[in-house]
Scaffold this motif. Sequence first.
Motif, mmCIF file in Angstrom:
data_model
loop_
_atom_site.group_PDB
_atom_site.id
_atom_site.type_symbol
_atom_site.label_atom_id
_atom_site.label_comp_id
_atom_site.label_asym_id
_atom_site.label_seq_id
_atom_site.Cartn_x
_atom_site.Cartn_y
_atom_site.Cartn_z
ATOM 1 N N HIS A 10 0.837 -1.204 0.000
ATOM 2 C CA HIS A 10 0.000 0.000 0.000
ATOM 3 C C HIS A 10 0.870 1.253 0.000
ATOM 4 C CE1 HIS A 10 -3.390 2.460 2.125
ATOM 5 N NE2 HIS A 10 -3.256 2.792 0.852
ATOM 6 N N LEU A 11 1.917 1.256 0.798
ATOM 7 C CA LEU A 11 2.817 2.408 0.848
ATOM 8 C C LEU A 11 3.453 2.654 -0.522
ATOM 9 C CD1 LEU A 11 4.359 4.626 2.332
ATOM 10 C CD2 LEU A 11 5.995 2.886 3.099
ATOM 11 N N PHE A 49 -7.420 9.049 -2.754
ATOM 12 C CA PHE A 49 -7.881 7.712 -3.151
ATOM 13 C C PHE A 49 -6.806 6.673 -2.861
ATOM 14 C CE2 PHE A 49 -11.565 9.286 -5.460
ATOM 15 C CZ PHE A 49 -12.415 8.185 -5.476
ATOM 16 N N ALA A 50 -5.561 6.980 -3.207
ATOM 17 C CA ALA A 50 -4.486 6.013 -3.001
ATOM 18 C C ALA A 50 -4.310 5.670 -1.530
ATOM 19 C CB ALA A 50 -3.175 6.557 -3.569
ATOM 20 N N ALA A 51 -4.511 6.642 -0.653
ATOM 21 C CA ALA A 51 -4.380 6.397 0.780
ATOM 22 C C ALA A 51 -5.579 5.643 1.340
ATOM 23 C CB ALA A 51 -4.207 7.719 1.525
ATOM 24 N N HIS A 56 -10.051 1.132 -5.529
ATOM 25 C CA HIS A 56 -10.666 1.824 -6.657
ATOM 26 C C HIS A 56 -9.705 1.931 -7.833
ATOM 27 C CE1 HIS A 56 -11.745 5.482 -8.993
ATOM 28 N NE2 HIS A 56 -12.981 5.077 -8.789
ATOM 29 N N GLY A 57 -8.427 2.052 -7.520
ATOM 30 C CA GLY A 57 -7.412 2.212 -8.547
ATOM 31 C C GLY A 57 -7.135 3.668 -8.857
ATOM 32 N N VAL A 58 -5.912 3.943 -9.271
ATOM 33 C CA VAL A 58 -5.489 5.284 -9.661
ATOM 34 C C VAL A 58 -4.985 5.205 -11.098
ATOM 35 C CG1 VAL A 58 -3.920 7.197 -9.182
ATOM 36 C CG2 VAL A 58 -4.840 5.847 -7.288
ATOM 37 N N GLU A 59 -5.528 6.042 -11.956
ATOM 38 C CA GLU A 59 -5.182 5.999 -13.372
ATOM 39 C C GLU A 59 -3.675 6.176 -13.572
ATOM 40 O OE1 GLU A 59 -6.345 8.229 -17.594
ATOM 41 O OE2 GLU A 59 -7.348 8.794 -15.715
ATOM 42 N N GLY A 60 -3.100 5.253 -14.329
ATOM 43 C CA GLY A 60 -1.678 5.309 -14.618
ATOM 44 C C GLY A 60 -0.788 4.749 -13.524
ATOM 45 N N ILE A 61 -1.366 4.398 -12.374
ATOM 46 C CA ILE A 61 -0.580 3.902 -11.239
ATOM 47 C C ILE A 61 -0.918 2.440 -10.942
ATOM 48 C CG2 ILE A 61 -0.013 4.205 -8.796
ATOM 49 C CD1 ILE A 61 0.973 6.501 -10.499
ATOM 50 N N GLY A 62 -2.188 2.140 -10.814
ATOM 51 C CA GLY A 62 -2.618 0.778 -10.497
ATOM 52 C C GLY A 62 -3.587 0.764 -9.330
ATOM 53 N N ILE A 67 -7.255 -5.708 1.526
ATOM 54 C CA ILE A 67 -7.727 -4.796 2.567
ATOM 55 C C ILE A 67 -6.509 -4.127 3.206
ATOM 56 C CG2 ILE A 67 -8.984 -4.638 4.758
ATOM 57 C CD1 ILE A 67 -10.766 -5.350 2.467
ATOM 58 N N THR A 68 -6.576 -2.818 3.382
ATOM 59 C CA THR A 68 -5.425 -2.094 3.922
ATOM 60 C C THR A 68 -5.391 -2.142 5.450
ATOM 61 O OG1 THR A 68 -6.532 0.042 4.153
ATOM 62 C CG2 THR A 68 -5.623 -0.489 1.979
#
Length: 262
Positions: A10-11, A49-51, A56-62, A67-68
């Motif tokens: 996650h980090l 969103f990433a945190a 959900h996903g982040v465009e261009g990142i993944g 579960i976090t």
Amino acid sequence: MVEAEWDPAHLSLYLRTADEFANWYRDIRKDGRPNNLIAILARIRAVHFAANYPQHGVEGIGMLALITSKQRAVIERLELIAAEDKQAILFAENPGVINLIASQLKARGVETVPFHGGIPIMKRVADKDKRFVAGNATGLLCTKASGRAGYNLPNADYVLFYDRSWTWRIEYQAMRRALRWNRKGQLKVVYFHLPGSIDTYQDQMVAHKRDAMEAGLDWATPELDDEAFLHMDTLLDEFVEDLALLHGREARDHRELLKEAA
């Protein structure tokens, strides 16, 4: 406040997203372009969103399917509250987070009521009244947009904030749902943070705005009178500079994983 230590995967995803924002932000600062707050908040939304909802996903990142650590911490706290025969209102920004946490709790035998804009208003209000106010549900899981105003919920023993806002008024309105004239007992308010993440910077912004609002409206003595008021530019400058600290944490975690594997 509860700090949930980062899971390494996650980090890593979070840092890739935050770096993309930081590079964009440095470029507009370097070029001397005017800072459009709406554009900045739209860009940093991906970091939020990433945190808080990497599934959900982040465009261009993944995306992150697991579960976090923060989600686990919230789920475990809601499970403990149910075991105490108490009730809690959980607030989060995204309905996807609400659905995810509700499904995890259902699998553990904890009854909760999701409350967000994806559910027709008549149904979600009826479920709230029947199952949370007058029924056996121990959790009301709300988006801030749907649940922060207009409802009286003095039966809640806890208010939990899964993620943070940029404005004190939003969080204050949310916790006021349980702070009604006819409540009994002390309300416990709990915030969940990932250390060094965007949570920390939103917390700082909210603290300064709360201090200014209370001093202005109620003639209260400022709690932060020895600190300069944080402008959004100042806070984001700190956020961008402090990313190096999280990169150091990621490198350390990677080294420890390699040692364990050896």
